[in-house]
Scaffold this active site. Structure first.
Site, mmCIF file in Angstrom:
data_model
loop_
_atom_site.group_PDB
_atom_site.id
_atom_site.type_symbol
_atom_site.label_atom_id
_atom_site.label_comp_id
_atom_site.label_asym_id
_atom_site.label_seq_id
_atom_site.Cartn_x
_atom_site.Cartn_y
_atom_site.Cartn_z
ATOM 1 N N ASN A 190 0.884 -1.167 0.000
ATOM 2 C CA ASN A 190 0.000 0.000 0.000
ATOM 3 C C ASN A 190 0.921 1.216 0.000
ATOM 4 O OD1 ASN A 190 -1.424 2.336 0.948
ATOM 5 N ND2 ASN A 190 -3.053 1.021 1.702
ATOM 6 N N ASP B 202 0.222 4.435 -0.448
ATOM 7 C CA ASP B 202 -0.326 5.682 0.108
ATOM 8 C C ASP B 202 -0.032 6.871 -0.806
ATOM 9 O OD1 ASP B 202 -1.678 7.306 1.909
ATOM 10 O OD2 ASP B 202 0.115 7.727 3.092
ATOM 11 N N GLU C 38 -3.868 1.907 -2.909
ATOM 12 C CA GLU C 38 -3.941 3.356 -2.645
ATOM 13 C C GLU C 38 -2.996 4.140 -3.561
ATOM 14 O OE1 GLU C 38 -5.336 5.554 0.991
ATOM 15 O OE2 GLU C 38 -4.079 4.001 1.887
ATOM 16 N N TYR D 195 -7.778 -3.571 -2.405
ATOM 17 C CA TYR D 195 -7.795 -2.557 -1.345
ATOM 18 C C TYR D 195 -9.205 -2.537 -0.765
ATOM 19 C CZ TYR D 195 -7.505 2.029 0.927
ATOM 20 O OH TYR D 195 -7.530 3.061 1.836
ATOM 21 N N ASP E 65 -4.274 -4.794 1.066
ATOM 22 C CA ASP E 65 -4.612 -4.139 2.321
ATOM 23 C C ASP E 65 -6.042 -4.547 2.641
ATOM 24 O OD1 ASP E 65 -5.335 -2.474 4.378
ATOM 25 O OD2 ASP E 65 -4.683 -0.614 3.408
ATOM 26 N N ASN F 267 -7.503 -4.110 5.489
ATOM 27 C CA ASN F 267 -8.063 -3.138 6.432
ATOM 28 C C ASN F 267 -8.691 -3.792 7.665
ATOM 29 O OD1 ASN F 267 -7.789 -0.292 6.358
ATOM 30 N ND2 ASN F 267 -8.757 -0.248 4.355
ATOM 31 N N ASP G 112 -1.998 -5.823 6.054
ATOM 32 C CA ASP G 112 -1.673 -6.267 4.696
ATOM 33 C C ASP G 112 -1.364 -7.762 4.698
ATOM 34 O OD1 ASP G 112 -1.289 -3.439 3.259
ATOM 35 O OD2 ASP G 112 -0.442 -3.350 5.272
ATOM 36 N N ASP H 119 3.106 4.870 4.815
ATOM 37 C CA ASP H 119 2.751 4.520 6.193
ATOM 38 C C ASP H 119 2.514 3.013 6.327
ATOM 39 O OD1 ASP H 119 0.463 4.682 4.682
ATOM 40 O OD2 ASP H 119 -0.615 6.031 6.028
ATOM 41 N N HIS H 120 2.523 2.305 5.212
ATOM 42 C CA HIS H 120 2.570 0.841 5.188
ATOM 43 C C HIS H 120 3.969 0.426 4.744
ATOM 44 C CE1 HIS H 120 -1.917 -0.123 5.133
ATOM 45 N NE2 HIS H 120 -1.901 1.187 4.972
#
Length: 327
Positions: A80, A82, A108, A181, A220, A222, A292, A317-318
Site C-alpha cells: 500500500n 499511500d 492506494e 484494497y 490491504d 483493512n 496487509d 505509512d505501510h
C-alpha cells in the site's frame, strides 16, 4: 497616527496554536488505521517519510523451502503505497529494483492513468495494469507483472465498489493473483455497513475464481484479524479495523477455504505489523497494525516458502510484504 497592526501571519502565535493542536490530537486519537487518523501536518513526519532507496544492507534473498522441500520459483510483493506520486518521490521504485518481484501489487495509488509519473511510465520489464477510482486522489490499485497474464479483470462486477478502483485480478496458467484494497469502516464506523456488504461480494467473487484455479490474494485488507495483529487491542475494539464485525468477517472468509500465510508460518510472532500511523512516532516505537496480507487457497498453502514483512523499508505509512512460493 493609529498604531500599526500586527501582521496576520504572526509566527509566534501560529506556533502556539500548532503546538496546542498537536497536543489535543495526541491526547484524542488512538493508533487507528490510516484512513481514520487525522494527520497532524504541524508535526514532522518521522522515519516513515524516508525514501526506500535509503535502506541498505537488506537481504532480499530467500533460501527457505516449503513443505514439499522446494525453494521458491515465484516472488510476489505487495505494498500500500499511500499515493503513487508521493511514493515515487520517496524513491519507492528503487525498492522494486532491489526486491525484483515477478508480480508487484499496489494499493492506494490515488492517481489516474493520465497523471502517472514519468518514472512509472519509464519502468522496463513489467506489464502494468491499473484500476483507478472515479474520484481523483482516492483509492486505486495497480499490478506489475513480468509475464503477460492470460487475462486481466478490473473490479468485482459491482458498480458502486468498482467506481472506487479497489480490485485487479490477473490470471496466470496455474493461479490467479488479486490485488485488492478493502474499504475502511470509517471514523465512528460510518461506513461499516458498506464494508460488510463488500465482504459478501468479495467472498463470492473469490469463490468463483477458486473453483477454476487457486487464488493468491495480495492486499490491504483493512483489518487486524486477531489481538496479536496490533499493538493496542483492548483500546481499539470499537475502532475501524478491529471491530468484532470486521474480525468475524475475516474469520468467515478464511473458513471458506483460504489461509493467512503469515500466521500459518509465524503463528506466535508478535510485533509484526505492516501499518503505522504518522502520529506520535508510531513507527519508530512499533505501535502498529498488521493490515496487509497474502491469503491463498488452502490447496496451495503448503507451496509457500516464506512470507516476509519488510518493515525496514520506508516510503509509505505501510511497508511492503513479499511472498515466496513454488507453484
Amino acid at each position: 497616527m493609529p498604531p500599526k497592526r500586527k501582521p496576520e501571519n504572526n509566527e509566534e502565535g501560529n506556533s502556539k496554536k500548532k503546538t496546542k493542536l498537536s497536543r489535543k490530537l495526541a491526547e484524542k486519537i488512538q493508533e487507528e488505521p490510516k484512513s481514520l487518523v487525522v494527520k497532524d501536518e504541524t508535526e514532522p513526519q518521522t522515519s516513515a517519510a524516508k525514501g526506500a532507496a535509503e535502506q541498505v544492507g537488506i537481504d532480499y534473498s530467500c533460501d527457505a523451502r516449503n513443505k514439499h522441500g522446494n525453494t521458491f520459483n515465484v516472488r510476489i510483493t505487495n505494498w500500500n503505497v499511500d499515493g503513487l506520486r508521493a511514493w515515487v518521490k520517496k524513491e519507492g521504485l528503487s525498492f522494486v529494483d532491489q526486491e525484483k518481484p515477478d508480480i508487484f501489487c499496489l494499493q492506494e495509488t490515488k492517481c489516474s492513468i493520465a497523471k502517472l509519473p514519468k518514472e512509472i511510465k519509464d519502468v522496463k520489464d513489467y506489464k502494468m495494469f491499473w484500476h483507478n477510482s472515479n474520484k481523483e486522489g482516492y483509492a486505486g490499485v495497480g499490478l506489475f507483472s513480468r509475464d503477460e497474464p492470460l487475462s486481466v479483470k478490473y473490479g468485482l462486477g459491482n458498480e458502486e465498489h468498482d467506481s472506487e478502483g479497489r480490485c485487479i485480478t490477473a490470471e496466470y496458467e496455474k493461479f490467479y493473483v488479486v490485488s485488492v484494497y478493502v474499504p475502511n469502516a470509517g471514523r465512528n464506523l460510518v461506513t461499516l455497513p458498506k464494508r460488510l456488504e463488500w465482504n459478501k461480494i468479495f467472498k463470492e467473487f473469490i469463490k468463483e475464481l477458486d473453483e477454476k484455479k487457486p487464488v493468491i490474494i495480495c492486499g490491504d485488507m483493512n483489518v487486524a484479524h486477531n489481538e496479536i495483529d496490533l499493538t493496542n487491542p483492548k483500546t481499539n475494539t470499537k475502532n475501524a479495523g478491529f471491530t468484532k464485525e470486521e474480525r468475524d468477517g475475516m474469520t468467515d472468509f478464511l473458513a471458506d477455504g483460504y489461509v493467512d500465510t503469515f500466521r500459518q508460518l509465524y503463528p506466535d510472532k508478535t510485533g509484526a505489523y505492516t501499518f503505522w500511523s504518522y502520529m506520535r512516532q508510531a513507527r519508530s516505537k512499533n505501535i502498529g497494525w498488521r493490515l496487509d496480507y497474502f491469503i491463498l487457497s488452502n490447496r496451495i498453502a503448503d507451496n509457500v516458502c516464506d512470507n516476509i514483512i519488510r518493515s525496514e523499508v520506508f516510503g509509505s505509512d505501510h511497508c511492503p510484504i513479499t511472498l515466496f512460493i513454488n507453484i
